[in-house]
Enzyme design. Structure first.
Site, mmCIF file in Angstrom:
data_model
loop_
_atom_site.group_PDB
_atom_site.id
_atom_site.type_symbol
_atom_site.label_atom_id
_atom_site.label_comp_id
_atom_site.label_asym_id
_atom_site.label_seq_id
_atom_site.Cartn_x
_atom_site.Cartn_y
_atom_site.Cartn_z
ATOM 1 N N THR A 447 -0.529 -0.636 -31.380
ATOM 2 C CA THR A 447 -0.976 -1.316 -32.220
ATOM 3 C C THR A 447 -2.555 -1.628 -32.131
ATOM 4 O OG1 THR A 447 -0.922 -3.370 -33.294
ATOM 5 C CG2 THR A 447 0.237 -3.375 -32.049
ATOM 6 N N HIS A 499 12.164 -7.206 -20.325
ATOM 7 C CA HIS A 499 12.504 -7.642 -18.542
ATOM 8 C C HIS A 499 13.816 -6.987 -18.717
ATOM 9 C CE1 HIS A 499 11.568 -8.305 -14.974
ATOM 10 N NE2 HIS A 499 11.012 -9.822 -15.047
#
Length: 528
Positions: A447, A499
């Site tokens: 983006t 994560h």
């Protein structure tokens, strides 16, 4: 004294744009802050307005030409006597023409009225919603572009259905007219649901009916018969029409070939004659938007679009389900900018597309994804899916919201192929013509907030992907280079990652790899 009309100051990540449309011609009078010209970049359309009132005296750059940041596009001079006289002559001529057209329309109407007969009864067919892909369960009827009894041609758009990501068009099966509308605007429909009943050959099937429709259009809104129900709307005007919930057919377009311009919409808003009438079914069900509150502090309540609902749902889902962290770095864009400046003209001639920055980032990300397969993986329930290919989504901002079309197999694509794909996505995104298949899949997303001037941000994951790269504005900053302070073009990069899947060490090394490839573009060619 003439005033220069300049292109806007582009962000560093946007080097140039294309002149889209001139809304004024030399000799036309303009008001302060009135739209004069539109400039199209890779992702957005920029509007250039008049800095003061006067007359457009000179156009230096034609439609379709390439311009750079703050380039002079034309000049505005003080309104002169000749321009005023020409304007008055044109006004008088238009007024005479309008009177003549109205007189002819009245005569035609008088002649046609005695011969009016019931509309011919042709074969009736069901108009159905398109067949949705399995990933799309339902859609919302966004708008009916035709009314019951209105003449339509084969393949002309009857209605638009808004799904989670794209707008699907429902077209007429034959020449004829709508006999009945069964699903109103705002209602939810399923795949292949019956929307209306269509009568073949009815409505404008004959020349007599077409003649009857033409005077009506002329008397109501001044449009010629070829333009009724087939408006061309400028990008800037489209946004205003959506914001004010206007009926496009009631707005007179003053642009080329009847194109509806921004000033046309502003005039319609001021006059108040183009507002949509609320369908009876919506009024009874209480589904209509509350009217704007009058007074010194007005408010307006509008329903959230299906696309906006989906965006909100997915972003909240990403924050609630993923253990999202973000790591940052900065890259010296000097080498890429120098390479681009040196070869952009040759590149354009060879590939018929401009050399931008996104091609370098897509290729750098593809190489980094091969080295760090965890970043290219996705999570499916309790399973980890490792992808042996790189499909990179590129976030594109449209009037309806953010969409992410996907470039397939970017590892085998050339930079020219990447640039052509992104330009095509941007164009089809602004026109609402991206399909479901364009946005399905994807193993990684990029983006670019720098196109809007963002210096730093934290991008949000695009589930089920486990990472996303955020680009930002290129800004010159003092940097220590070989023991000396130099001014360098720097860009902050951000990688948000899940994560649960990716360790911090891998995320940091992944971003460093992209940084190293961009600071030494030759490594992209040598794959080292």
């Amino acid at each position: 004294m003439a005033t220069e009309i300049k292109a806007p100051s582009f962000p560093e990540s946007v080097a140039e744009g294309t002149v889209g449309t001139w809304h004024k011609k030399p000799g036309d009078s303009v008001e302060r802050d009135e739209l004069i010209v539109e400039i199209e970049t890779d992702k957005v359309v920029l509007e250039v307005v008049a800095v003061e009132a006067g007359t457009l005296s000179e156009v230096l750059v034609e439609e379709g030409d390439t311009v750079e940041s703050e380039q002079v596009l034309g000049r505005i001079g003080e309104g002169g006597g000749e321009s005023k006289e020409a304007s008055e002559e044109s006004s008088e001529k238009d007024e005479d023409d309008a009177k003549e057209d109205a007189s002819e329309a009245s005569d035609d109407k008088a002649e046609k009225k005695p011969a009016e007969a019931p509309k011919g009864g042709g074969e009736k067919r069901d108009v159905k919603a398109p067949s949705f892909p399995e990933s799309v369960q339902e859609g919302t009827v966004a708008s009916w572009t035709k009314k019951v009894g209105e003449a339509v041609k084969r393949d002309e758009v009857l209605a638009e259905i808004e799904t989670d990501k794209v707008v699907l068009e429902v077209v007429a099966p034959e020449d004829g007219a709508l006999a009945e509308i069964k699903i109103e605007e705002g209602d939810t429909v399923e795949s292949e649901a019956v929307l209306a009943v269509f009568e073949v050959g009815a409505g404008g099937g004959s020349a007599d009916t077409a003649d009857q429709e033409a005077p009506k259009a002329s008397a109501d809104d001044g449009d010629s018969d070829e333009q009724v129900g087939d408006k061309i709307v400028a990008p800037a005007a489209r946004k205003l029409i959506a914001e004010h919930d206007l009926d496009v057919s009631a707005i007179k377009g003053t642009g080329k070939d009847g194109r509806v311009l921004k000033e046309d919409v502003l005039k319609a808003v001021k006059d108040g004659g183009a507002k949509k009438s609320a369908p009876a079914k919506k009024a009874s069900s209480g589904a209509t938007a509350a009217p704007a509150v009058e007074g010194e502090r007005p408010e307006k309540r509008v329903p959230m679009t299906r696309l906006r609902k989906t965006i909100a749902k997915r972003l909240v889902q990403a924050q609630q389900t993923a253990a999202m962290l973000t790591t940052y770095n900065e890259v010296d864009m000097g080498a890429v900018m120098e390479l681009r400046s040196q070869y952009k003209d040759t590149f354009l001639k060879a590939h018929d597309v401009k050399l931008g920055f996104m091609g370098f980032f897509v290729k750098a990300a593809s190489e980094a994804l091969k080295r760090f397969p965890d970043v290219n993986a996705s999570i499916d329930g309790d399973d980890i899916v490792y992808h042996g290919y790189q499909d990179i989504g590129v976030a594109v901002s449209t009037d309806r919201g953010l969409v992410v079309p996907v470039l397939r197999d970017t590892d085998s694509m050339k930079i020219a192929d990447v640039e052509k794909g992104i330009v095509d996505f941007g164009k089809r995104g602004r026109e609402g013509k991206l399909g479901i298949e364009d946005m399905q899949g994807g193993t990684f997303t990029i983006t670019n907030g720098g196109i809007f001037g963002s210096l730093m941000s934290t991008p949000i994951l695009n589930p089920p992907q486990t990472a996303i790269l955020g680009m930002h504005k290129i800004q010159e900053r003092p940097m220590a280079v070989n023991g000396k302070v130099e001014i360098r073009p720097m860009m902050y990069l951000a990688v948000s990652y899940d994560h649960r899947m990716i360790d911090g060490k891998d995320a940091v090394q992944f971003l460093v790899t992209i940084k190293e490839l961009l600071e030494d573009p030759a490594r992209l060619l040598l794959e080292i």
